[in-house]
Enzyme design. Structure first.
Site, short mmCIF file in Angstrom:
data_model
loop_
_atom_site.label_atom_id
_atom_site.label_comp_id
_atom_site.label_asym_id
_atom_site.label_seq_id
_atom_site.Cartn_x
_atom_site.Cartn_y
_atom_site.Cartn_z
N MET A 1 0.84 -1.20 0.00
CA MET A 1 0.00 0.00 0.00
C MET A 1 0.88 1.25 0.00
SD MET A 1 -3.49 -0.92 1.94
CE MET A 1 -2.99 -0.64 3.62
N HIS B 1 8.82 1.13 3.63
CA HIS B 1 9.85 1.14 4.67
C HIS B 1 10.72 -0.09 4.48
CE1 HIS B 1 7.32 -1.88 6.50
NE2 HIS B 1 6.32 -1.02 6.63
N HIS C 1 9.10 -3.46 3.65
CA HIS C 1 8.76 -3.66 2.22
C HIS C 1 10.02 -3.93 1.42
CE1 HIS C 1 5.43 -0.74 3.41
NE2 HIS C 1 4.76 -1.79 3.00
N GLN D 1 -10.21 -2.53 2.22
CA GLN D 1 -9.77 -3.21 3.44
C GLN D 1 -9.79 -2.30 4.67
OE1 GLN D 1 -5.82 -4.08 1.56
NE2 GLN D 1 -5.05 -3.81 3.62
N GLY E 1 4.86 -10.12 4.20
CA GLY E 1 5.56 -10.04 5.47
C GLY E 1 4.84 -10.85 6.56
N LYS F 1 4.58 -10.00 9.57
CA LYS F 1 3.93 -9.14 10.57
C LYS F 1 2.41 -9.28 10.49
CE LYS F 1 3.60 -4.58 10.60
NZ LYS F 1 2.18 -4.32 10.98
N GLN G 1 -3.22 -12.23 7.69
CA GLN G 1 -3.32 -11.92 6.25
C GLN G 1 -2.54 -12.96 5.43
OE1 GLN G 1 -2.80 -7.88 4.45
NE2 GLN G 1 -0.72 -8.54 4.05
O1 PAF Z 1 -0.13 -5.81 3.56
C1 PAF Z 1 -0.53 -4.87 2.84
O2 PAF Z 1 0.15 -3.85 2.64
C2 PAF Z 1 -1.89 -4.98 2.18
O3 PAF Z 1 -2.80 -5.61 3.02
C3 PAF Z 1 -1.85 -5.65 0.79
C4 PAF Z 1 -1.40 -7.09 0.90
C5 PAF Z 1 -0.92 -4.88 -0.12
C6 PAF Z 1 -3.25 -5.63 0.17
O4 PAF Z 1 -3.72 -4.35 0.02
#
Ligand code: PAF
Length: 279
Positions: A27, A31, A34, A58, A145, A147, A151
């Protein structure tokens, strides 16, 4: 690096890509967490695609969609520096055109607890956007990740249930030197709140000590000690403490093997999550 902003261009660009394609969905407001995913993808794949998309689906009502940090120019410069091949930056209008009404929902115990209970609709929004991005990018591997532990498991479940030919690669949490897990939301923390936020990773260290050094086996007892610790921590409003089975995320009663300890709390206006696998 090619910057792609429309879905049709993404399909066209994808059709011309050759070799293993690694994908890092984000998103934005990148940092080191990522960047660790991107570097892993860069090391393992011939082509690296990164998406920057703050996914409105989301975020629940009253959550931080509007103020979620954004800095596209900085993100694109970072991606360029990491030798990313394609930056995919779709618009909300194209991803969710008027009339959009199809959702992807993982059901059952994996999705009902933790973030599923605290943020209704959140995991459905994640699964939906990730499936859409997978269709557009058609990666061989996708990097997430640890974290966002729930998810990650939801996406693995969806990928397997829907027979997607994509390998989901989990990457370790990246932390500040004092233990705070990196998150784009850390930017919401004032200097005092930044100090308070250390309580989350400290609570995980406490769990590790209770289980590995003191040999505590009753999950309820460990949970109680962590709750006590976090409730007493200044500036922290506890959401949950969970001692879960590392795969199913079901709450465990006795600790007889590896256990995933997950915590969520509000510090100032930031909702933070963290977790640790205790072997
Ligand atoms: O983890 C994230 O940054 C978001 O949930 C993702 C996987 C990019 C989906 O929008």
């Amino acid at each position: 690096m090619r910057v792609v902003r429309t879905l049709s261009e993404m399909r066209e660009v994808r059709a011309a890509l050759r070799g293993c394609v690694g994908f890092v969905p984000t998103m934005g407001y990148l940092h080191e967490g990522h960047l660790s995913l991107i570097r892993r993808a860069r090391a393992e794949c011939e082509v690296v695609v990164v998406s920057l998309f703050v996914n409105p689906a989301q975020f629940g009502p009253g959550e931080d969609y509007e103020r979620y940090p954004r800095d596209e120019a900085r993100d694109l410069a970072l991606l360029e520096r990491e030798a990313v091949d394609v930056a995919f930056v779709p618009t909300v209008e194209e991803m969710y055109p008027p009339g959009f009404s199809t959702w992807v929902e993982v059901t059952g115990p994996l999705a009902e607890r933790l973030e599923g209970a605290s943020r209704p609709g959140h995991l459905r929004g994640v699964a939906t956007v990730v499936l859409k991005l997978f269709h557009l990018v058609q990666p061989h591997r996708a990097y997430f990740g640890e974290k966002d532990a729930q998810q990650l498991r939801i996406i693995r479940r969806m990928t397997s249930d829907l027979n997607l030919p994509i390998e989901i690669v989990a990457c370790p949490i990246v932390r500040e030197p004092d233990g705070l897990a990196l998150s784009s939301r850390n930017v919401y923390l004032s200097p005092a709140e930044r100090e308070h936020a250390r309580a989350l990773s400290r609570s995980l260290a406490l769990a590790r000590r209770l289980i590995l050094e003191e040999g505590m086996r009753e999950a309820a007892e460990v949970r109680r000690r962590l709750q006590e610790y976090l409730r007493a921590a200044p500036g922290v409003t506890l959401d949950y403490v969970s001692l879960a089975h590392p795969e199913t995320l079901e709450e465990v009663e006795r600790i007889e093997g590896p256990v995933l300890v997950l915590v969520a709390a509000r510090v100032g206006s930031a909702r933070l999550i963290d977790n640790a696998l205790i072997p």
